[in-house]
Design an enzyme around this catalytic site. Structure first.
Site, mmCIF file in Angstrom:
data_model
loop_
_atom_site.group_PDB
_atom_site.id
_atom_site.type_symbol
_atom_site.label_atom_id
_atom_site.label_comp_id
_atom_site.label_asym_id
_atom_site.label_seq_id
_atom_site.Cartn_x
_atom_site.Cartn_y
_atom_site.Cartn_z
ATOM 1 N N HIS A 1 0.876 -1.180 0.000
ATOM 2 C CA HIS A 1 0.000 0.000 0.000
ATOM 3 C C HIS A 1 0.912 1.229 0.000
ATOM 4 C CE1 HIS A 1 -2.788 2.961 1.773
ATOM 5 N NE2 HIS A 1 -3.777 2.139 1.477
ATOM 6 N N ASP B 1 2.810 -5.008 7.841
ATOM 7 C CA ASP B 1 1.581 -4.234 7.706
ATOM 8 C C ASP B 1 0.434 -5.241 7.680
ATOM 9 O OD1 ASP B 1 -0.678 -2.974 6.779
ATOM 10 O OD2 ASP B 1 0.194 -2.301 4.879
ATOM 11 N N GLN C 1 -4.911 -5.931 6.262
ATOM 12 C CA GLN C 1 -5.889 -6.829 5.648
ATOM 13 C C GLN C 1 -5.822 -8.229 6.254
ATOM 14 O OE1 GLN C 1 -8.120 -5.599 3.667
ATOM 15 N NE2 GLN C 1 -7.144 -3.624 3.350
ATOM 16 N N LYS D 1 -10.696 -1.395 9.968
ATOM 17 C CA LYS D 1 -10.839 -2.510 9.025
ATOM 18 C C LYS D 1 -11.226 -3.804 9.746
ATOM 19 C CE LYS D 1 -7.485 -0.611 5.784
ATOM 20 N NZ LYS D 1 -8.256 -0.043 4.673
ATOM 21 N N CYS E 1 -4.744 2.693 -3.740
ATOM 22 C CA CYS E 1 -3.513 3.156 -3.083
ATOM 23 C C CYS E 1 -2.367 2.174 -3.322
ATOM 24 C CB CYS E 1 -3.717 3.373 -1.584
ATOM 25 S SG CYS E 1 -4.843 4.702 -1.224
#
Lengths: 146, 414
Positions: free
Chosen positions: B131, B208, B211, B234, B372
């Protein structure tokens, strides 16, 4: 039917009236898509960076030139719906004097009641296109007065 | 990230959907199909009620009051930190830093760790499916320090390769920052193996997890991640919340990222002594209700059961994958089997913007654009795509209705 060139406002009113005939959203979209398909695409040599109005999601291209004191506009987009809306913006603003363009804000897109995604926004590039047209109008006006 | 085949209870989706009030509405006269969960997830009533309760009964500033309300709020907020520590199996509560989201988590590490440790000639390694939030902070600190940002390539299936990863590590590599699960195409990366390789070379790794956290249970000690960050919104929590987990030895050594109240011990006009972890990195009044709401979101997810969610989502993934592939002219970006239910696609002869705009009128919410991840889109030779991302409250029936709407829209555009 009015004889001669309509004012910007009259063209806008005509477009809004035209859209009132359509029932649901798909008919409105079908009309916009048809307008998009009808508008000739820019030849590759005009799809230049300098003619590009960058949107976040779709690209819009715009060219202008001054003909007999009026600004002639041509435009294109890679997204069909945006291209249809570009066709409408051209119909409204093209071949008017810089003063007419500067002094008449565009209202028809909101009045069509399509959706937030089709209002002139950064994401579809229409917002920048309209700003660019106004900018050219100011520049041509200054040039004509000098 | 494996699930035991036993102990799986099928989800009662009807009852789960009742927990999410926003799902029960019509958009342009059609029942809402919310397929933009990778952008943000919807909030269960439990979370909404918890935030409401905070502002109705507990609101006050934390860590400083001598009165009842402040103690209530402080306990709730610090209790949320404890719950999140447990949720991620962090060794210590001091390793859990509340941030605004993963963007802030990554910026914190790039700025604080990067500024202190990077120098000219060093490399920072990321992947080609990051991202922008895991590209730009590293790129900018590299520019500032004269270091180089190296990018692990993504193959045609949307996967990275461990051997290629290992071959890109050199004596110049000082930091590795990788996405656990791609927001653009849904691929799950082998971060545990990557971390093990990085550690052989004594290189710290940030993951990261934006997700990953909504779809899988994360154990930071099992992964052996040095830093792990995600955004609360999220994972069914409030916006403006997130966590940066960092191993204590790294966090202790890093200078503060922002200066202000709560992160200090002693202040004079000449000198300041900083507070201990985790407060050293939490300047100013935090998002108190948000942190509490985030812990409640995990409570909700746990009540449904991580394994149950994973099993159902896999079922949904396979069902949707089959249906998506039947659409005429569709090209799905990335076709790895090891993924979450995210479908990034383009349809021959149409522009994603047109599809997204028209689907809206069918009640469907998807994301269109570059998500993104401009370099990743470029990797697949497109400037934009449509992305449908599903959560455990989505149904097969919604997938069917989505496909009907998509086919209708494509027909209109062609």
């Amino acid at each position: 039917m009015k004889i001669g060139k309509m004012t910007i406002q009259e063209t806008e009113d005509e477009i809004v009236e035209e859209f009132e005939m359509f029932g649901d959203w798909s008919e409105k979209f079908e009309h916009i898509i048809a307008l998009g398909k009808k508008l000739p695409s820019f030849p590759a040599e005009l799809q230049l960076e300098e003619n590009k109005v960058r949107g976040c999601q779709s690209n819009v291209w715009l060219t202008t030139d001054l003909r007999d004191g009026k600004i002639h506009l041509e435009g294109d987009s890679d997204a069909l719906i945006v291209k249809g809306l570009v066709a409408l913006v051209l119909k409204v603003y093209s071949d008017h004097t810089p003063d007419e363009i500067i002094n008449t804000p565009l209202t028809f897109i909101q009045r069509l009641g399509l959706s937030a995604s089709l209002s002139p926004t950064r994401s579809n590039g229409l917002d920048s296109m309209i700003k660019k047209i106004k900018f050219y109008a100011l520049a041509y006006k200054a040039k004509m007065n000098s | 990230m494996s699930s035991a085949a036993t102990n799986i209870t099928p989800l009662n989706i009807t009852s789960i959907r009742e927990d999410f009030p926003i799902l029960h509405q019509k958009v342009h006269g059609k029942p809402l199909i919310y397929f933009d969960n990778a952008a943000t997830s919807q909030k269960p009533q439990l979370v909404i009620d918890r935030i409401n309760q905070y502002y109705t009964k507990e609101n006050s500033n934390i860590h400083r009051g001598t009165y009842y309300l402040s103690e209530l709020a402080s306990n709730a907020y610090e209790g949320a930190r404890d719950a999140i520590q447990k949720q991620f199996n962090a060794e210590k509560r001091e390793e859990i830093i509340f941030v605004r989201g993963a963007t802030e988590g990554i910026n914190l590490v790039a700025s604080s760790w990067g500024r202190k440790n990077l120098k000219a000639g060093d490399d920072v390694l990321i992947t080609g499916m990051e991202h922008h939030a895991n590209i730009v902070p590293w790129q900018q600190i590299c520019i500032e320090k004269g270091a180089k940002l190296k990018v692990l390539p993504v193959d045609d299936n949307g996967q990275i390769h461990i051997d290629e990863f290992e071959s890109m590590i050199s004596e110049h590599t000082k930091f590795i920052s990788v996405v656990h699960v791609s927001n653009g195409i849904g691929s799950i990366n082998p971060v545990k193996e990557m971390i093990a390789i990085a550690h052989k070379h004594n290189i710290p790794v940030l993951v990261d997890g934006c997700q990953a956290v909504p779809h899988r249970k994360i154990d930071v000690q099992d992964l052996d991640a040095d830093f792990y960050t995600f955004s609360g919104h999220k994972v069914f929590g409030p916006t403006g919340t997130g966590i940066l987990y960092g191993k204590e030895k790294f966090l202790e050594d890093m200078p503060p990222y922002q200066m202000g109240g709560d992160m200090i011990k002693f202040v004079s006009f000449e000198h300041t002594t900083f507070n201990s972890l985790p407060y050293k990195f939490e300047a100013g009044t935090p998002h108190i209700s948000g942190g509490i709401g985030l812990a409640t979101a995990f409570e909700y997810v746990d009540s449904i059961g991580r394994e149950n969610i994973e099993a159902y989502e896999n079922e949904l993934l396979h069902y949707a994958d089959e249906k998506f592939n039947e659409v005429d002219g569709i090209r799905i970006l990335g076709n790895t089997k090891n993924k979450i239910p995210v479908f990034s696609f383009v349809v021959e002869g149409t522009h994603p913007f047109d599809i997204g705009t028209m689907l809206d009128f069918e009640g469907v919410a998807i994301r269109t654009g570059n998500h993104c991840t401009q370099p990743l889109m470029e990797r697949f030779g497109v400037s934009a795509s449509c992305r449908a991302s599903l959560a455990f409250y989505n149904t097969k029936e919604e997938v069917d209705n989505f496909i009907i709407a998509l086919n209708k829209v494509i027909k209109m555009l062609k």
